[in-house]
Design a protein around this motif. Structure first.
Motif, mmCIF file in Angstrom:
data_model
loop_
_atom_site.group_PDB
_atom_site.id
_atom_site.type_symbol
_atom_site.label_atom_id
_atom_site.label_comp_id
_atom_site.label_asym_id
_atom_site.label_seq_id
_atom_site.Cartn_x
_atom_site.Cartn_y
_atom_site.Cartn_z
ATOM 1 N N ARG A 1 -4.286 2.186 -1.772
ATOM 2 C CA ARG A 1 -3.126 1.605 -1.086
ATOM 3 C C ARG A 1 -1.871 2.442 -1.374
ATOM 4 N NH1 ARG A 1 -3.046 -2.725 1.418
ATOM 5 N NH2 ARG A 1 -0.976 -3.411 0.767
ATOM 6 N N LEU B 1 -6.223 2.571 4.003
ATOM 7 C CA LEU B 1 -6.247 1.105 3.991
ATOM 8 C C LEU B 1 -7.660 0.591 4.232
ATOM 9 C CD1 LEU B 1 -3.008 -0.022 5.873
ATOM 10 C CD2 LEU B 1 -3.484 -0.083 3.422
ATOM 11 N N ASP C 1 -0.393 -3.393 6.795
ATOM 12 C CA ASP C 1 -1.548 -4.259 6.512
ATOM 13 C C ASP C 1 -1.913 -5.088 7.740
ATOM 14 O OD1 ASP C 1 -1.906 -3.435 3.885
ATOM 15 O OD2 ASP C 1 -0.704 -5.062 3.035
ATOM 16 N N SER D 1 -2.155 5.417 0.765
ATOM 17 C CA SER D 1 -1.875 5.099 2.173
ATOM 18 C C SER D 1 -0.376 5.054 2.411
ATOM 19 C CB SER D 1 -2.543 3.778 2.601
ATOM 20 O OG SER D 1 -1.857 2.655 2.093
#
Length: 135
Positions: free
Chosen positions: A44, A29, A121, A47
């Motif tokens: 992403r 991230l 996030d 991740s």
């Protein structure tokens, strides 16, 4: 330092997979934040794959909020020191992992995965900015 606790103690191999995958997911991230948009999409995705590996490594255990603070390299110890942003990130990581565990058992996992991605996030943003983002 964020040290998630678990409802069931993991064997050493599973604990290593859990820690490595969780740290790796956060690292991807971080890399995605500074990458071009095309590379960021790939990072992403990577991740999320790492976070899913971390969630699977928990088995029947679940992640819970643990100790937050810092690591003292001189004494080689973890020092508990409450900071709201670390506690919030800890909660977001635990929530994201729980959502991924739920996704694994659901024939329609995508909504759970999307919710988990939002939690990760937010956790990353809190760690990077050293401030609490959400509620």
């Amino acid at each position: 330092m964020i040290d998630l606790s678990k409802t069931i103690r993991l064997d050493p191999a599973s604990e290593k997979v859990f820690q490595d995958s969780l740290a790796g997911g956060l690292g991807k991230l971080s890399d995605a934040r500074v990458a071009d948009s095309r590379t960021a999409v790939t990072l992403r995705r990577q991740s999320m794959a790492l976070f899913q590996t971390a969630a699977r490594s928990l088995g029947s255990s679940t992640a819970r909020v643990g100790v937050v603070g810092y690591y003292d390299p001189d004494t080689r110890t973890k020092v508990a020191s409450y900071r709201a942003w670390q506690a919030a990130a800890d909660q977001d990581l635990a929530d994201g992992l729980s959502l991924l565990q739920r996704a694994a058992d659901d024939p329609s996992p995508n909504p759970w995965i999307a919710l988990a991605a939002a939690e990760f996030d937010e956790a990353y943003a809190e760690l990077a900015s050293k401030r609490t983002i959400g509620s």
